[in-house]
Scaffold this motif. Structure first.
Motif, PDB file in Angstrom:
ATOM      1  N   GLU A   1      43.620  40.020  23.618  1.00 48.81           N
ATOM      2  CA  GLU A   1      44.115  41.074  24.479  1.00 48.81           C
ATOM      3  C   GLU A   1      44.178  40.574  25.920  1.00 48.81           C
ATOM      4  OE1 GLU A   1      45.201  43.981  23.585  1.00 48.81           O
ATOM      5  OE2 GLU A   1      44.696  43.780  21.451  1.00 48.81           O
ATOM      6  N   LEU A   2      45.138  41.104  26.675  1.00 50.06           N
ATOM      7  CA  LEU A   2      45.305  40.674  28.063  1.00 50.06           C
ATOM      8  C   LEU A   2      44.037  40.916  28.871  1.00 50.06           C
ATOM      9  CD1 LEU A   2      47.432  39.542  30.037  1.00 50.06           C
ATOM     10  CD2 LEU A   2      48.009  41.895  30.630  1.00 50.06           C
ATOM     11  N   GLY A   3      43.336  42.007  28.579  1.00 51.59           N
ATOM     12  CA  GLY A   3      42.119  42.334  29.317  1.00 51.59           C
ATOM     13  C   GLY A   3      40.979  41.371  29.061  1.00 51.59           C
ATOM     14  N   ASP A   4      41.066  40.556  27.999  1.00 52.04           N
ATOM     15  CA  ASP A   4      40.011  39.592  27.697  1.00 52.04           C
ATOM     16  C   ASP A   4      40.156  38.301  28.488  1.00 52.04           C
ATOM     17  OD1 ASP A   4      38.856  41.291  25.860  1.00 52.04           O
ATOM     18  OD2 ASP A   4      40.065  40.536  24.192  1.00 52.04           O
ATOM     19  N   LEU A   5      41.310  38.111  29.120  1.00 48.24           N
ATOM     20  CA  LEU A   5      41.579  36.870  29.825  1.00 48.24           C
ATOM     21  C   LEU A   5      41.006  36.905  31.234  1.00 48.24           C
ATOM     22  CD1 LEU A   5      45.294  36.283  28.783  1.00 48.24           C
ATOM     23  CD2 LEU A   5      43.276  35.150  27.870  1.00 48.24           C
ATOM     24  N   PRO A   6      40.581  35.752  31.767  1.00 50.03           N
ATOM     25  CA  PRO A   6      40.114  35.703  33.155  1.00 50.03           C
ATOM     26  C   PRO A   6      41.270  35.939  34.118  1.00 50.03           C
ATOM     27  CG  PRO A   6      40.240  33.486  32.223  1.00 50.03           C
ATOM     28  CD  PRO A   6      40.475  34.453  31.089  1.00 50.03           C
ATOM     29  N   ILE A   7      40.948  36.351  35.342  1.00 57.05           N
ATOM     30  CA  ILE A   7      41.967  36.677  36.340  1.00 57.05           C
ATOM     31  C   ILE A   7      42.915  35.511  36.574  1.00 57.05           C
ATOM     32  CG2 ILE A   7      42.283  37.126  38.814  1.00 57.05           C
ATOM     33  CD1 ILE A   7      39.888  38.925  38.740  1.00 57.05           C
ATOM     34  N   ARG A   8      42.380  34.297  36.613  1.00 55.64           N
ATOM     35  CA  ARG A   8      43.225  33.144  36.905  1.00 55.64           C
ATOM     36  C   ARG A   8      44.302  32.943  35.854  1.00 55.64           C
ATOM     37  NH1 ARG A   8      39.640  28.261  39.579  1.00 55.64           N
ATOM     38  NH2 ARG A   8      38.481  29.529  41.051  1.00 55.64           N
ATOM     39  N   ASP A   9      43.982  33.251  34.597  1.00 56.07           N
ATOM     40  CA  ASP A   9      44.951  33.058  33.528  1.00 56.07           C
ATOM     41  C   ASP A   9      45.996  34.162  33.483  1.00 56.07           C
ATOM     42  OD1 ASP A   9      43.701  30.764  32.825  1.00 56.07           O
ATOM     43  OD2 ASP A   9      42.680  31.565  31.067  1.00 56.07           O
ATOM     44  N   VAL A  10      45.735  35.284  34.157  1.00 56.39           N
ATOM     45  CA  VAL A  10      46.681  36.398  34.165  1.00 56.39           C
ATOM     46  C   VAL A  10      47.534  36.379  35.426  1.00 56.39           C
ATOM     47  CG1 VAL A  10      46.929  38.909  34.153  1.00 56.39           C
ATOM     48  CG2 VAL A  10      45.151  37.825  32.762  1.00 56.39           C
ATOM     49  N   PHE A  11      46.884  36.263  36.586  1.00 53.90           N
ATOM     50  CA  PHE A  11      47.593  36.356  37.860  1.00 53.90           C
ATOM     51  C   PHE A  11      47.979  34.997  38.437  1.00 53.90           C
ATOM     52  CE2 PHE A  11      45.378  40.444  37.708  1.00 53.90           C
ATOM     53  CZ  PHE A  11      46.379  41.311  38.113  1.00 53.90           C
ATOM     54  N   LEU A  12      47.055  34.062  38.421  1.00 52.47           N
ATOM     55  CA  LEU A  12      47.266  32.805  39.144  1.00 52.47           C
ATOM     56  C   LEU A  12      47.829  31.726  38.238  1.00 52.47           C
ATOM     57  CD1 LEU A  12      43.953  32.903  41.193  1.00 52.47           C
ATOM     58  CD2 LEU A  12      46.151  33.967  41.695  1.00 52.47           C
ATOM     59  N   THR A  13      49.031  31.954  37.740  1.00 53.32           N
ATOM     60  CA  THR A  13      49.665  31.019  36.819  1.00 53.32           C
ATOM     61  C   THR A  13      50.532  29.991  37.537  1.00 53.32           C
ATOM     62  OG1 THR A  13      51.501  32.569  36.495  1.00 53.32           O
ATOM     63  CG2 THR A  13      49.665  32.677  34.929  1.00 53.32           C
ATOM     64  N   GLU A  14      50.897  30.270  38.778  1.00 53.32           N
ATOM     65  CA  GLU A  14      51.703  29.350  39.579  1.00 53.32           C
ATOM     66  C   GLU A  14      50.916  28.918  40.807  1.00 53.32           C
ATOM     67  OE1 GLU A  14      54.501  28.291  38.506  1.00 53.32           O
ATOM     68  OE2 GLU A  14      54.797  29.705  36.846  1.00 53.32           O
ATOM     69  N   LYS A  15      51.295  27.780  41.366  1.00 55.75           N
ATOM     70  CA  LYS A  15      50.570  27.218  42.499  1.00 55.75           C
ATOM     71  C   LYS A  15      50.581  28.152  43.702  1.00 55.75           C
ATOM     72  CE  LYS A  15      50.272  23.056  45.364  1.00 55.75           C
ATOM     73  NZ  LYS A  15      50.878  21.730  45.667  1.00 55.75           N
ATOM     74  N   GLU A  16      51.700  28.874  43.912  1.00 60.64           N
ATOM     75  CA  GLU A  16      51.817  29.730  45.088  1.00 60.64           C
ATOM     76  C   GLU A  16      51.226  31.125  44.889  1.00 60.64           C
ATOM     77  OE1 GLU A  16      55.694  29.895  42.757  1.00 60.64           O
ATOM     78  OE2 GLU A  16      54.267  28.374  43.447  1.00 60.64           O
ATOM     79  N   ASP A  17      50.785  31.441  43.658  1.00 59.97           N
ATOM     80  CA  ASP A  17      50.209  32.756  43.399  1.00 59.97           C
ATOM     81  C   ASP A  17      48.901  32.933  44.171  1.00 59.97           C
ATOM     82  OD1 ASP A  17      52.277  33.392  41.726  1.00 59.97           O
ATOM     83  OD2 ASP A  17      51.205  32.902  39.887  1.00 59.97           O
ATOM     84  N   TYR A  18      48.678  34.157  44.647  1.00 58.00           N
ATOM     85  CA  TYR A  18      47.494  34.416  45.481  1.00 58.00           C
ATOM     86  C   TYR A  18      47.013  35.837  45.246  1.00 58.00           C
ATOM     87  CZ  TYR A  18      44.563  34.209  49.712  1.00 58.00           C
ATOM     88  OH  TYR A  18      43.506  34.203  50.599  1.00 58.00           O
ATOM     89  N   LEU A  19      45.715  35.982  45.079  1.00 61.01           N
ATOM     90  CA  LEU A  19      45.087  37.291  44.886  1.00 61.01           C
ATOM     91  C   LEU A  19      44.041  37.462  45.976  1.00 61.01           C
ATOM     92  CD1 LEU A  19      45.041  39.746  42.935  1.00 61.01           C
ATOM     93  CD2 LEU A  19      43.209  38.587  41.699  1.00 61.01           C
ATOM     94  N   LEU A  20      44.175  38.537  46.760  1.00 60.32           N
ATOM     95  CA  LEU A  20      43.304  38.724  47.916  1.00 60.32           C
ATOM     96  C   LEU A  20      42.603  40.081  47.876  1.00 60.32           C
ATOM     97  CD1 LEU A  20      42.292  37.880  50.771  1.00 60.32           C
ATOM     98  CD2 LEU A  20      44.354  38.979  51.684  1.00 60.32           C
ATOM     99  N   ASN A  21      41.300  40.055  48.062  1.00 56.73           N
ATOM    100  CA  ASN A  21      40.507  41.271  48.243  1.00 56.73           C
ATOM    101  C   ASN A  21      40.253  41.406  49.739  1.00 56.73           C
ATOM    102  OD1 ASN A  21      38.724  43.388  48.242  1.00 56.73           O
ATOM    103  ND2 ASN A  21      37.071  42.295  47.226  1.00 56.73           N
ATOM    104  N   LEU A  22      41.085  42.209  50.405  1.00 53.94           N
ATOM    105  CA  LEU A  22      41.037  42.329  51.858  1.00 53.94           C
ATOM    106  C   LEU A  22      40.137  43.495  52.271  1.00 53.94           C
ATOM    107  CD1 LEU A  22      42.126  41.349  54.590  1.00 53.94           C
ATOM    108  CD2 LEU A  22      44.031  42.965  54.310  1.00 53.94           C
ATOM    109  N   HIS A  23      39.045  43.180  52.955  1.00 48.70           N
ATOM    110  CA  HIS A  23      38.131  44.200  53.462  1.00 48.70           C
ATOM    111  C   HIS A  23      38.641  44.704  54.813  1.00 48.70           C
ATOM    112  CE1 HIS A  23      34.561  43.454  50.686  1.00 48.70           C
ATOM    113  NE2 HIS A  23      35.455  42.548  50.337  1.00 48.70           N
TER     114      HIS A  23
END
Length: 239
Positions: A132-154
């Motif tokens: 299931e998609l929910g079983d995968l780590p964040i990197r394998d779902v969102f960060l599949t390309e070099k330019e992909d970026y996930l930010l938790n902005l406080h």
């Protein structure tokens, strides 16, 4: 005899490490990360790093890790006992050498490009059909390309987004390579009408998109967040 024992033991352990390094790499893990995590799993040391999440969050890697943990727990006593027994009898030396040769053969086979391609396809097929998609780590779902970026902005008092909405700060955000996933406000997650909601001090804004776009658009807020975190005093334990 002692030198032969140490040599054979070293060959077997090294070969097992390299075999699992190859297997982890076929699941998409980087070489340097794979080798460190394999050694950590086998020896039971150093596995509590942030990179361990790459193992724990991936179902196939978890199965490989399970074997390594068990192998590491039992191998030292079992292998030393077995090899000592083999080496105590000259007629059994050939058996342990055959064992070492077998492990080396497995490693050599795994280094073949054809075999690696087959295993890689097998792992990917298993992931597609059983995971299931929910079983995968964040990197394998969102960060599949070099330019992909996930930010938790406080968001802090001085942040440009404080008391403003994304629409007020960024024009034509629909044309830019980023999206706002949700706003975390205390225990609540806001997912609806994110771009029009005024963001408060203390909120966390989760952003996904192209790294250059996000780091440019939210440059000031990122700087404020990093400076605030850097200047926060360390909490000393009570004596």
């Amino acid at each position: 005899m002692n030198l032969l024992f140490l040599l054979v033991y070293f060959i077997i352990i090294t070969a097992v490490i390299e075999i699992f390094v190859v297997l982890f790499r076929l699941t998409g893990l980087k070489l340097e990360v794979s080798r460190f995590q394999v050694i950590s799993l086998m020896t039971g040391t150093g596995f509590t790093t942030g990179e361990s999440e790459l193992i724990l969050g991936h179902p196939i890697r978890r199965k490989l890790a399970t074997f390594l943990i068990l192998f590491g727990a039992f191998s030292l006593a079992v292998i030393i006992s077995s090899i000592s027994n083999f080496l105590s009898d000259d007629l059994r030396i050939h058996d342990i050498l055959y064992l070492a040769a077998s492990v080396l053969l497995i490693f050599a086979v795994l280094k073949l490009t054809v075999i690696q391609n087959l295993l890689s396809k097998l792992f990917n097929r298993k992931m597609e059909h059983t995971i299931e998609l929910g079983d995968l780590p964040i990197r394998d779902v969102f960060l599949t390309e070099k330019e992909d970026y996930l930010l938790n902005l406080h968001i802090y008092k001085d942040s440009s987004l404080a008391c403003k909405s994304i629409n007020q700060v960024i024009n034509n955000h629909n044309q830019l390579e980023f999206i706002a996933l949700f706003i975390k406000r205390g225990e609540m997650k806001i997912r609806r009408n994110i771009y029009n909601i005024k963001i408060r001090e203390g909120d966390q804004l989760f952003l996904f998109g192209e790294k250059e776009v996000i780091t440019t658009l939210f440059k000031d807020d990122i700087h404020i967040m990093e400076e605030t975190i850097r200047n926060q005093p360390l909490i000393k334990p009570l004596s």
